[in-house]
Design an enzyme around this catalytic site. Structure first.
Site, PDB file in Angstrom:
ATOM      1  N   LYS A 118     -25.560  -7.590  22.576  1.00  0.00           N
ATOM      2  CA  LYS A 118     -26.588  -8.568  22.202  1.00  0.00           C
ATOM      3  C   LYS A 118     -27.864  -7.772  21.962  1.00  0.00           C
ATOM      4  O   LYS A 118     -28.484  -7.273  22.892  1.00  0.00           O
ATOM      5  CB  LYS A 118     -26.780  -9.596  23.307  1.00  0.00           C
ATOM      6  CG  LYS A 118     -27.780 -10.678  22.902  1.00  0.00           C
ATOM      7  CD  LYS A 118     -27.775 -11.828  23.888  1.00  0.00           C
ATOM      8  CE  LYS A 118     -28.530 -13.030  23.368  1.00  0.00           C
ATOM      9  NZ  LYS A 118     -29.917 -12.767  23.003  1.00  0.00           N
ATOM     10  N   ARG A 139     -35.620 -16.831  11.912  1.00  0.00           N
ATOM     11  CA  ARG A 139     -34.852 -17.947  12.423  1.00  0.00           C
ATOM     12  C   ARG A 139     -35.718 -19.209  12.563  1.00  0.00           C
ATOM     13  O   ARG A 139     -35.250 -20.311  12.323  1.00  0.00           O
ATOM     14  CB  ARG A 139     -34.266 -17.551  13.773  1.00  0.00           C
ATOM     15  CG  ARG A 139     -33.581 -18.635  14.506  1.00  0.00           C
ATOM     16  CD  ARG A 139     -32.852 -18.063  15.709  1.00  0.00           C
ATOM     17  NE  ARG A 139     -32.200 -19.130  16.429  1.00  0.00           N
ATOM     18  CZ  ARG A 139     -32.762 -19.811  17.420  1.00  0.00           C
ATOM     19  NH1 ARG A 139     -33.975 -19.513  17.809  1.00  0.00           N
ATOM     20  NH2 ARG A 139     -32.112 -20.781  18.010  1.00  0.00           N
ATOM     21  N   CYS A 437     -53.612  15.830  48.485  1.00  0.00           N
ATOM     22  CA  CYS A 437     -54.055  16.044  49.851  1.00  0.00           C
ATOM     23  C   CYS A 437     -53.895  17.536  50.132  1.00  0.00           C
ATOM     24  O   CYS A 437     -52.880  18.131  49.787  1.00  0.00           O
ATOM     25  CB  CYS A 437     -53.181  15.231  50.813  1.00  0.00           C
ATOM     26  SG  CYS A 437     -53.277  15.791  52.512  1.00  0.00           S
TER      27      CYS A 437
HETATM   28  S1  IVH Z   1     -24.344 -14.521  17.223  1.00  0.00           S
HETATM   29  C1  IVH Z   1     -24.384 -19.310  16.574  1.00  0.00           C
HETATM   30  N1  IVH Z   1     -24.388 -12.020  17.884  1.00  0.00           N
HETATM   31  O1  IVH Z   1     -29.027 -13.897  20.174  1.00  0.00           O
HETATM   32  C2  IVH Z   1     -25.224 -18.187  17.112  1.00  0.00           C
HETATM   33  N2  IVH Z   1     -26.385 -13.281  18.187  1.00  0.00           N
HETATM   34  O2  IVH Z   1     -29.106 -16.736  21.520  1.00  0.00           O
HETATM   35  C3  IVH Z   1     -24.893 -16.916  16.449  1.00  0.00           C
HETATM   36  N3  IVH Z   1     -28.262 -11.958  19.042  1.00  0.00           N
HETATM   37  O3  IVH Z   1     -30.630 -15.928  17.861  1.00  0.00           O
HETATM   38  C4  IVH Z   1     -25.549 -15.768  17.098  1.00  0.00           C
HETATM   39  N4  IVH Z   1     -27.213 -10.040  19.138  1.00  0.00           N
HETATM   40  O4  IVH Z   1     -31.034 -13.422  17.718  1.00  0.00           O
HETATM   41  C5  IVH Z   1     -25.093 -13.162  17.825  1.00  0.00           C
HETATM   42  N5  IVH Z   1     -24.285  -9.753  18.396  1.00  0.00           N
HETATM   43  C6  IVH Z   1     -24.980 -10.893  18.323  1.00  0.00           C
HETATM   44  C7  IVH Z   1     -26.335 -10.958  18.682  1.00  0.00           C
HETATM   45  C8  IVH Z   1     -26.998 -12.187  18.621  1.00  0.00           C
HETATM   46  C9  IVH Z   1     -28.360 -10.660  19.331  1.00  0.00           C
HETATM   47  C10 IVH Z   1     -29.361 -12.947  19.201  1.00  0.00           C
HETATM   48  C11 IVH Z   1     -29.694 -13.725  17.975  1.00  0.00           C
HETATM   49  C12 IVH Z   1     -29.567 -15.175  18.334  1.00  0.00           C
HETATM   50  C13 IVH Z   1     -29.583 -15.138  19.811  1.00  0.00           C
HETATM   51  C14 IVH Z   1     -28.691 -16.256  20.307  1.00  0.00           C
END
Ligand code: IVH
Length: 683
Positions: A118, A139, A437
């Site tokens: 993530k 977004r 010190c």
């Molecule tokens: S999939 C339907 N994959 O996490 C949602 N999100 O809380 C699809 N993000 O707004 C998101 N890495 O900014 C996805 N490998 C990843 C991601 C990712 C970061 C972020 C993204 C999204 C948020 C979701």
């Protein structure tokens, strides 16, 4: 000739796009910078002479365009939803259970998941029509975002034109814009040099850079991008089909030259998810960018439709988060801590805050200059960061939340003219960041730290002698110097607070077992300023006995490889001190060490007589492992690059040592090259 010019323009664009792809996506440059600049200039000249050939997707347009007044709103053709979070294995298991129920799977039937990091950046969507990038948006609230097309054109990792068969007429690619840690550091350093405001973390820096009305500023900021999914897809060429799984979609995007997570994987069931989470977590600190968790997605896309959405999040995916590494809290006081060498380190006492998986109540402020630079004051709201096992630190002050009127800023000389522990004078030498010190081991704080260091794992390795115990031993006057440890008795220890009979016995045994450690460990354990583990090894190897080391004058010490004037002076001063000689004599009586190297140099190994320097993060070997391999092959792992260095082994984020190696024309190897060298395959 127009036709000729057009052909050359197309050729140049292809060459430059290819070079960008190799450099920014594959991280494997193919042409030298000078050649790249020549191609780009040639293209600029041709486009200037033939304005009708200029297109917004030309690589010449990646430098940014004239500023906008404001951002246009973009309605997303397919909403950009968010993910639900899981914070524990139980929550991951519950997610998997819901997925299996939704898909009506049997008890034993495991679900296949596509897993990936993530990324800790900002979600964006990229719209391509007939293979050309036409629009990019943030977004926003998930339904409407801001048009940041001009800014996204400056991100070199984002393709402006999609080549290849099977590109749909409309293709939306979704992913994360982020800033690499090294680009973030560089940006902040430049801001500091100019006395400007710094960004608290790479995510804020990426957000600030993406939301610039002047895309030329964005261009100067070096943003990166990773794709993780699709939005609208329309007009697939006949005979073509979209991939049936998320993992195949990622492979397809990679083939279209989008950057995708190199760590992506397909796993089975909860066990597979948890194994990925642990593995990714272990590599987290060494990645070039920040991540805040792992994302798990049911791999089969047909299953996504069956599972659908609840509220604004999909049922087929979840984000498994690592504990936050940064949190907000308030500074209740600024104290100092006196360290082993007498350094007074300013410490922020904090309102307790849960960060990086533990409750933090103190954070280091490093030194006086750092407190001034960050302008941390009592009562301030601050961002605290605790990453991995690193000591928690104050990242920055949230100035908007500062109370008025403000208390005065921190002034070491005024607040601490004398050591807060022993009352001896404190001095700050010209050119040094630290105030110290002057009381040496007569200061109880220094004594405690010296004892903790003496007993530490890499020094004498006395198991069970922790901070709390040392504190009691010093406060009760049972131990003044490391030598006193060897005289401690079972009844004395059993008398201490929270000390069971059994633990007292174990500690007596552990102290006894620390007798006869190799000379190098003992020298390191003494805690001589500027003598780290490696220098201690060098000294032990060079002199062979403590008597020889103690008898050495500065000239003799300078003959040791890697020992410079500052280190030599510090060693000589340490052994000249009468108190230190007394303690060493007592340790000798106690049998604390044995002379000579415990691990003699391997005379016949493939690296016999060679000096190597490690720098940066190697992909698989830890620093200690690499060092052990060098020593086992008869080589020496040195701390700095000099003309005497035979090889530099460089990993990711290598810094000044690599530059020095290049300057001195020392052979530089990566981990693979190092392995060959160890096998004797390189010479
Ligand atoms: S999939 C339907 N994959 O996490 C949602 N999100 O809380 C699809 N993000 O707004 C998101 N890495 O900014 C996805 N490998 C990843 C991601 C990712 C970061 C972020 C993204 C999204 C948020 C979701």
């Amino acid at each position: 000739m127009r036709g000729e010019a057009e052909a050359r323009v197309l050729e140049l664009r292809a060459l430059i796009d290819e070079a960008n792809y190799n450099y920014y996506v594959l991280d494997a440059p193919t042409i030298p910078d000078a050649e790249y600049d020549r191609l780009l200039r040639e293209l600029q000249v041709l486009e200037a002479n033939h304005p009708e050939l200029l297109t917004p997707n030309s690589p010449t347009q990646r430098v940014g365009a004239s500023p906008l007044k404001d951002f246009q709103q973009v309605t997303h053709a397919v909403p950009m939803l968010s993910l639900n979070n899981a914070f524990s294995e139980a929550e991951v298991a519950a997610f998997d259970r819901r997925v299996r129920e939704g898909l009506e799977k049997d008890e034993q039937d495991e679900v296949e998941y596509a897993v990936e990091p993530k990324f800790d950046g900002l979600a964006i969507t990229l719209r391509y029509e007939d293979g050309a990038f036409v629009q990019g948006a943030t977004r926003g609230d998930g339904y409407t975002g801001e048009d940041v097309t001009a800014n996204l054109r400056t991100v070199r990792a984002i393709p402006m034109v999609l080549a290849g068969e099977g590109v749909p007429r409309v293709l939306e690619v979704r992913g994360e814009v982020l800033m690499l840690r090294r680009d973030f550091e560089r940006l902040n350093q430049a801001a500091r040099d100019k006395g400007e405001k710094t960004f608290a973390n790479p995510r804020n820096a990426a957000a600030g850079s993406l939301r610039q009305l002047d895309s030329r500023i964005t261009a100067s900021r070096r943003l990166s991008f990773f794709a993780y999914g699709l939005g609208q897809v329309e007009g697939l060429p006949p005979e073509e089909a979209l991939p049936a799984t998320h993992s195949a979609t990622m492979d397809w995007l990679a083939a279209l030259r989008f950057p995708v997570a190199p760590q992506r994987r397909v796993v089975q069931g909860v066990a597979g998810l948890m194994a990925f989470f642990t593995e990714l977590g272990a590599s987290r600190e060494t990645l070039p960018y920040d991540i805040d968790g792992a994302v798990y997605k049911v791999n089969r896309l047909a299953d996504h439709e069956r599972l659908g959405f609840v509220a604004r999040a999909p049922r087929f995916a979840i984000a498994h988060k690592y504990p936050a590494q940064e949190e907000l809290t308030t500074v209740e006081a600024i104290d100092v801590q006196v360290g082993r060498t007498g350094t007074l380190t300013p410490v922020a006492r904090l309102k307790p805050v849960f960060v990086g998986g533990v409750t933090v109540t103190n954070a280091t402020l490093h030194n006086e200059d750092e407190v001034r630079r960050k302008d941390v004051r009592v009562g301030d709201t601050v961002i605290i960061r605790r990453a991995g096992d690193v000591i928690p630190e104050v990242v920055s002050v949230v100035l908007e939340r500062r109370l008025c009127p403000t208390p005065p800023s921190f002034d070491m000389a005024k607040l601490y003219p004398v050591c807060p522990v022993c009352g001896a004078p404190v001095i700050r030498l010209e050119g040094e960041a630290a105030a110290r010190c002057t009381n040496g081991l007569a200061c109880p704080a220094q004594r405690k730290e010296a004892l903790i260091h003496f007993a530490s794992r890499r020094a004498m390795d006395i198991d069970g002698l922790g901070d709390k115990l040392v504190e009691q031993l010093v406060d009760k006057g049972l131990v003044h110097t490391p030598a006193d440890l060897y005289g401690l008795t079972h009844p004395q220890l059993a008398d201490l607070e929270r000390m069971a009979d059994k633990s007292a016995a174990n500690l007596v045994a552990a102290i006894a077992a620390s007798r006869g450690r190799p000379l190098a460990r003992f020298v390191f354990a003494l805690g001589i300023r500027h003598v780290g583990e490696q220098t201690a090894k060098d000294l032990a190897r060079h002199f062979g006995s403590l008597d020889a080391l103690m008898a050495a004058d500065e000239a003799a010490l300078l003959a040791v490889p890697d020992v410079g004037p500052v280190v030599a002076a510090s060693i000589a001063a340490f052994f000249a001190e009468a108190h230190n000689r007394t303690v060493i004599e007592a340790l000798r009586q106690a049998g604390a060490w044995q002379d000579g190297e415990a691990r003699p140099a391997v005379a016949a190994g493939p690296l016999a007589g060679k000096t190597l320097v490690l720098t940066g993060t190697l992909p698989t070997l830890s620093r200690d492992e690499a060092k052990a391999l060098i020593e086992a092959a008869g080589g020496k792992a040195a701390g700095s690059v000099s003309k005497k260095t035979d090889y530099v082994i460089a990993g990711a984020d290598a810094g000044s040592k690599l530059a020095k190696a290049q300057e001195l024309q020392v052979t530089v190897l990566d981990e693979a090259g190092f392995m060959q060298l160890l096998k004797g395959e390189l010479n």
